[in-house]
Design a protein around this motif. Structure first.
Motif, PDB file in Angstrom:
ATOM      1  N   ILE A  18       6.174   4.814  -1.708  1.00 37.73           N
ATOM      2  CA  ILE A  18       5.678   4.177  -2.932  1.00 37.73           C
ATOM      3  C   ILE A  18       5.623   2.661  -2.769  1.00 37.73           C
ATOM      4  O   ILE A  18       4.741   1.998  -3.307  1.00 37.73           O
ATOM      5  CB  ILE A  18       6.551   4.580  -4.142  1.00 37.73           C
ATOM      6  CG1 ILE A  18       6.378   6.063  -4.424  1.00 37.73           C
ATOM      7  CG2 ILE A  18       6.228   3.737  -5.369  1.00 37.73           C
ATOM      8  CD1 ILE A  18       7.359   6.610  -5.443  1.00 37.73           C
ATOM      9  N   THR A  19       6.548   2.105  -1.997  1.00 38.06           N
ATOM     10  CA  THR A  19       6.601   0.650  -1.803  1.00 38.06           C
ATOM     11  C   THR A  19       5.784   0.186  -0.605  1.00 38.06           C
ATOM     12  O   THR A  19       5.765  -1.005  -0.296  1.00 38.06           O
ATOM     13  CB  THR A  19       8.054   0.180  -1.610  1.00 38.06           C
ATOM     14  OG1 THR A  19       8.566   0.745  -0.389  1.00 38.06           O
ATOM     15  CG2 THR A  19       8.931   0.582  -2.773  1.00 38.06           C
ATOM     16  N   ASN A  20       5.119   1.130   0.101  1.00 34.11           N
ATOM     17  CA  ASN A  20       4.449   0.801   1.355  1.00 34.11           C
ATOM     18  C   ASN A  20       3.053   1.425   1.439  1.00 34.11           C
ATOM     19  O   ASN A  20       2.666   1.936   2.485  1.00 34.11           O
ATOM     20  CB  ASN A  20       5.324   1.235   2.538  1.00 34.11           C
ATOM     21  CG  ASN A  20       4.879   0.652   3.850  1.00 34.11           C
ATOM     22  OD1 ASN A  20       4.488  -0.500   3.929  1.00 34.11           O
ATOM     23  ND2 ASN A  20       4.934   1.466   4.893  1.00 34.11           N
ATOM     24  N   ASN A  21       2.319   1.426   0.334  1.00 34.91           N
ATOM     25  CA  ASN A  21       0.944   1.922   0.303  1.00 34.91           C
ATOM     26  C   ASN A  21       0.811   3.340   0.863  1.00 34.91           C
ATOM     27  O   ASN A  21      -0.141   3.674   1.543  1.00 34.91           O
ATOM     28  CB  ASN A  21       0.014   0.960   1.046  1.00 34.91           C
ATOM     29  CG  ASN A  21      -1.432   1.122   0.642  1.00 34.91           C
ATOM     30  OD1 ASN A  21      -1.739   1.648  -0.424  1.00 34.91           O
ATOM     31  ND2 ASN A  21      -2.327   0.667   1.495  1.00 34.91           N
ATOM     32  N   GLY A  22       1.837   4.178   0.619  1.00 36.27           N
ATOM     33  CA  GLY A  22       1.796   5.580   1.012  1.00 36.27           C
ATOM     34  C   GLY A  22       2.386   5.913   2.366  1.00 36.27           C
ATOM     35  O   GLY A  22       2.578   7.086   2.684  1.00 36.27           O
ATOM     36  N   LEU A  46      17.180  -6.191   9.611  1.00 35.87           N
ATOM     37  CA  LEU A  46      15.728  -6.198   9.793  1.00 35.87           C
ATOM     38  C   LEU A  46      15.014  -6.922   8.669  1.00 35.87           C
ATOM     39  O   LEU A  46      15.499  -6.956   7.540  1.00 35.87           O
ATOM     40  CB  LEU A  46      15.193  -4.757   9.801  1.00 35.87           C
ATOM     41  CG  LEU A  46      15.747  -3.791  10.833  1.00 35.87           C
ATOM     42  CD1 LEU A  46      15.276  -2.381  10.528  1.00 35.87           C
ATOM     43  CD2 LEU A  46      15.332  -4.207  12.224  1.00 35.87           C
ATOM     44  N   LYS A  47      13.840  -7.439   8.984  1.00 34.62           N
ATOM     45  CA  LYS A  47      12.899  -7.888   7.967  1.00 34.62           C
ATOM     46  C   LYS A  47      11.696  -6.960   8.087  1.00 34.62           C
ATOM     47  O   LYS A  47      10.940  -7.024   9.066  1.00 34.62           O
ATOM     48  CB  LYS A  47      12.480  -9.336   8.169  1.00 34.62           C
ATOM     49  CG  LYS A  47      11.547  -9.808   7.063  1.00 34.62           C
ATOM     50  CD  LYS A  47      11.215 -11.268   7.194  1.00 34.62           C
ATOM     51  CE  LYS A  47      10.356 -11.706   6.012  1.00 34.62           C
ATOM     52  NZ  LYS A  47       9.978 -13.112   6.123  1.00 34.62           N
ATOM     53  N   ALA A  48      11.533  -6.072   7.096  1.00 34.04           N
ATOM     54  CA  ALA A  48      10.438  -5.108   7.095  1.00 34.04           C
ATOM     55  C   ALA A  48       9.182  -5.767   6.549  1.00 34.04           C
ATOM     56  O   ALA A  48       9.238  -6.559   5.608  1.00 34.04           O
ATOM     57  CB  ALA A  48      10.808  -3.898   6.252  1.00 34.04           C
ATOM     58  N   HIS A  49       8.050  -5.442   7.144  1.00 32.95           N
ATOM     59  CA  HIS A  49       6.753  -5.990   6.751  1.00 32.95           C
ATOM     60  C   HIS A  49       5.961  -4.868   6.080  1.00 32.95           C
ATOM     61  O   HIS A  49       5.334  -4.048   6.751  1.00 32.95           O
ATOM     62  CB  HIS A  49       6.024  -6.543   7.976  1.00 32.95           C
ATOM     63  CG  HIS A  49       6.884  -7.473   8.767  1.00 32.95           C
ATOM     64  ND1 HIS A  49       7.177  -8.756   8.355  1.00 32.95           N
ATOM     65  CD2 HIS A  49       7.563  -7.279   9.920  1.00 32.95           C
ATOM     66  CE1 HIS A  49       7.979  -9.323   9.241  1.00 32.95           C
ATOM     67  NE2 HIS A  49       8.230  -8.451  10.186  1.00 32.95           N
ATOM     68  N   LEU A  50       6.016  -4.831   4.755  1.00 34.30           N
ATOM     69  CA  LEU A  50       5.416  -3.748   3.981  1.00 34.30           C
ATOM     70  C   LEU A  50       3.923  -3.967   3.754  1.00 34.30           C
ATOM     71  O   LEU A  50       3.457  -5.102   3.681  1.00 34.30           O
ATOM     72  CB  LEU A  50       6.124  -3.626   2.635  1.00 34.30           C
ATOM     73  CG  LEU A  50       7.634  -3.397   2.695  1.00 34.30           C
ATOM     74  CD1 LEU A  50       8.217  -3.418   1.294  1.00 34.30           C
ATOM     75  CD2 LEU A  50       7.953  -2.099   3.407  1.00 34.30           C
TER      76      LEU A  50
END
Length: 86
Positions: A18-22, A46-50
């Motif tokens: 839901i937070t990552n375009n599916g 980590l730094k996630a790149h959503l």
């Protein structure tokens, strides 16, 4: 663990679709390496790149595994090494 985590390496982290375009995984940059765990995984920050308007997310003490299957079997925040391309 087949690869050694270090600062700046890119891994894939499991996220809520839901937070990552599916998509259920997002690329993430290692910002801190902690210790290796008895099961062979490592702990990393980590730094996630959503793929979403909120484009990044900070995650701490994430277990890093060799494969997506091992990460998905883990109960908690988990990441894994991307497969190599030719």
């Amino acid at each position: 663990m087949s690869q050694t985590p270090s600062l700046g390496r890119v891994v894939l982290v499991l996220v809520n679709p839901i937070t990552n375009n599916g998509a259920d995984a997002a690329p993430a940059t290692i910002t801190r390496v902690w210790e290796q765990q008895p099961d062979g995984s490592s702990l990393v920050n980590l730094k996630a790149h959503l793929d979403a308007p909120t484009s990044s997310k900070w995650l701490t003490s994430v277990r890093l595994f060799d494969t997506a299957e091992a990460a998905q079997a883990h109960d908690g925040e988990a990441a894994y090494w991307p497969s190599r391309t030719a």
